[in-house]
Motif scaffolding. Sequence first.
Motif, PDB file in Angstrom:
ATOM      1  N   ALA A  37     162.006  51.818  -3.475  1.00 13.87           N
ATOM      2  CA  ALA A  37     161.726  50.745  -2.423  1.00 13.87           C
ATOM      3  C   ALA A  37     163.164  51.182  -0.807  1.00 13.87           C
ATOM      4  CB  ALA A  37     161.319  49.207  -2.219  1.00 13.87           C
ATOM      5  N   ALA A  38     163.593  51.136  -1.898  1.00 14.88           N
ATOM      6  CA  ALA A  38     164.650  52.262  -1.044  1.00 14.88           C
ATOM      7  C   ALA A  38     164.975  53.161  -0.626  1.00 14.88           C
ATOM      8  CB  ALA A  38     165.916  52.061  -1.820  1.00 14.88           C
ATOM      9  N   ALA A  39     164.261  54.324  -1.242  1.00 16.03           N
ATOM     10  CA  ALA A  39     164.114  56.064  -0.510  1.00 16.03           C
ATOM     11  C   ALA A  39     162.890  55.566   0.560  1.00 16.03           C
ATOM     12  CB  ALA A  39     163.347  56.420  -2.201  1.00 16.03           C
ATOM     13  N   ALA A  40     161.875  54.740   0.397  1.00 17.68           N
ATOM     14  CA  ALA A  40     161.252  54.662   1.139  1.00 17.68           C
ATOM     15  C   ALA A  40     161.394  54.161   2.950  1.00 17.68           C
ATOM     16  CB  ALA A  40     159.629  53.587   0.817  1.00 17.68           C
ATOM     17  N   LEU A  41     162.594  53.150   2.318  1.00 14.23           N
ATOM     18  CA  LEU A  41     162.897  52.719   3.725  1.00 14.23           C
ATOM     19  C   LEU A  41     164.448  53.362   4.300  1.00 14.23           C
ATOM     20  CD1 LEU A  41     163.320  48.792   2.648  1.00 14.23           C
ATOM     21  CD2 LEU A  41     162.131  50.085   4.494  1.00 14.23           C
ATOM     22  N   SER A  42     163.653  55.176   3.839  1.00 15.46           N
ATOM     23  CA  SER A  42     165.069  55.891   3.860  1.00 15.46           C
ATOM     24  C   SER A  42     166.604  55.903   3.942  1.00 15.46           C
ATOM     25  CB  SER A  42     165.165  56.013   5.949  1.00 15.46           C
ATOM     26  OG  SER A  42     165.308  54.841   6.652  1.00 15.46           O
ATOM     27  N   MET A  43     166.520  55.277   2.692  1.00 15.98           N
ATOM     28  CA  MET A  43     168.012  55.619   2.318  1.00 15.98           C
ATOM     29  C   MET A  43     168.523  56.768   1.553  1.00 15.98           C
ATOM     30  SD  MET A  43     168.948  51.114   1.222  1.00 15.98           S
ATOM     31  CE  MET A  43     167.918  51.068   1.826  1.00 15.98           C
ATOM     32  N   THR A  44     169.559  57.306   1.391  1.00 12.97           N
ATOM     33  CA  THR A  44     169.945  57.940   0.912  1.00 12.97           C
ATOM     34  C   THR A  44     170.163  57.714  -0.498  1.00 12.97           C
ATOM     35  OG1 THR A  44     172.258  57.904   0.969  1.00 12.97           O
ATOM     36  CG2 THR A  44     171.015  59.616   2.619  1.00 12.97           C
ATOM     37  N   PRO A  45     170.138  58.270  -1.729  1.00 12.48           N
ATOM     38  CA  PRO A  45     170.668  57.858  -3.095  1.00 12.48           C
ATOM     39  C   PRO A  45     171.654  57.118  -2.859  1.00 12.48           C
ATOM     40  CG  PRO A  45     170.046  59.700  -3.454  1.00 12.48           C
ATOM     41  CD  PRO A  45     170.097  59.666  -2.338  1.00 12.48           C
ATOM     42  N   GLN A  62     173.187  55.605  -0.045  1.00  8.38           N
ATOM     43  CA  GLN A  62     173.102  54.352   0.057  1.00  8.38           C
ATOM     44  C   GLN A  62     172.173  53.388  -0.879  1.00  8.38           C
ATOM     45  OE1 GLN A  62     171.509  56.058   3.638  1.00  8.38           O
ATOM     46  NE2 GLN A  62     172.776  55.324   5.155  1.00  8.38           N
TER      47      GLN A  62
END
Lengths: 270, 262
Positions: B137-145, B147
């Motif tokens: 979900a974090a990746a899909a929300l454009s977070m880097t690993p 973040q």
Amino acid sequence: MTNLNEHSASSEAAPSSTDPLVRVSHVSRSLGGQKILDDCSFDVRRGEVVVLVGPSGAGKTTLLRTINHLESHDEGEIYVAGDRVGYRQTSRGRVELSARELARQRRHTGFVFQHFNLFPHMTAVQNVWHTPVHILRENKVEAKDRARALIDRVGLGPKADAHPRNLSGGQQQRVAIARALAMRPKLMLFDEPTSALDPEMVGEVLAVMKDLASSHMTMVIVTHEMGFAREVADRVIVMDQGRIIEEGSPDAVFTAPRNERTASFLAQVR
Amino acid sequence: MKFDWSFFWQSLFTPSPAFLAGFALTIVISIIAMVLAILVGLLVALAARSRWLVLRAGAGIYIWVVRGTPVLVQLVIIYLGLAAAGVFRFEDQYWFGFLIRGAVIAAIVGLTIHESAYISEIIRSGLEAVDRGQSEAAAALSMTPAQAMRWIILPQALRTMVPPFGNEFNSLMKTTSILSIIGVSEMFLVAQSISSVTFKTFEIFIVVALYYLALTTVWTVIQASIERSLNRRIGIPVRSSMGARLWSTLTSVPFRERKATA
């Protein structure tokens, strides 16, 4: 309900508004010698709602996830808004983008998961404003106002300050949709958004999605809700064993399927 | 049985300044070593999950060696061994106007190293316990690993890590008693010297045991309140502490009366 995606219609950096927003071109992916995706190609135009259906294990979810590079692919190319997804072509072949570049690329795409994946350590409204504030560095006050508005629009105003664990499945999924919308996506991807829900909660989530569709959000949806697909989809894509076996308007696919496997699949789910 | 009650009560309630200093040193060393061990342990845990093999291997060897050898041996090697071999000598230092004994610095270094290996394993399993869907979900929300780690994974892992952290701190406070072997004048060593002067070995070590018990008990209460406040932050309904429940029962209006007035 008012316009949920005030920004998608007037997307700025478009190469041309007639180009498809998503172009999936000859995408294949193998896993352990087995083809999970086999030469899949399709386009999604701006404002279009495309629904992927097919028996389980057909590769619908995998195909959807490759559009956001949550899943890699071995062959073929995917473009979203003109940008190659996941890879860069160099003289020595294709190279996977760095984590930072991938993150930047995903800013244009919202993803809604089957199991919601809300952040349990944040309230509903925090889930929505967290990314705009901490990742996209938007103005905090405005982002929080917008988050409240989004929560209101998915019908959860009174639950804005509840934690996910105190929300029903349907409510959690609506928060997840609001969270994805907070990034002002050009494209929304839905991976079986109602499959993990109790039957009585399916309707509330579909209603939010219908509303989104009617405000011309570009959407690609994997679902088993055939009634919903028929009502909302501009186009239906049928997959089986990693291949796209049929594609067409809902009427054409549901009433007069050309492929016999489509026909037998539809007979089973009906 | 000979038991000198007056000596016992006196040692318990009006301990000598040396004893109190030892008690304070026990607490200070425990806290500093624990904080440093969490920082070092976090680095080791992140190294163990790194993309680079060198870091992963290094972290693996560190954990293997440190967990596989007794803390007593580690302390002796660090303080006495290194000095004897002429590699490094922990000297007394003046920091913030205090004289800090070399042995105390060596003790903090040794306990930090020892504790960090265990802490890193706690952190590692805490991170692994967070659902994979969260990083997706974090990746899909454009977070880097990085973040995603900072905003999504670590805060959730922290909740599962607090109870084992607390247990580690509890045992660390007790482990400080072996620092006497390298001459750190914490509570145990002070008690030993009192005992050798007065020959009241039984009495003084009962007092020492009670002081350790007080330390760990106080910590247990603090830990429970940390856990409650973390639960509140993720929306788990909080059961109030035992004391608070007892108090509210004692002070509340009896049930029948309350109903009548409602």
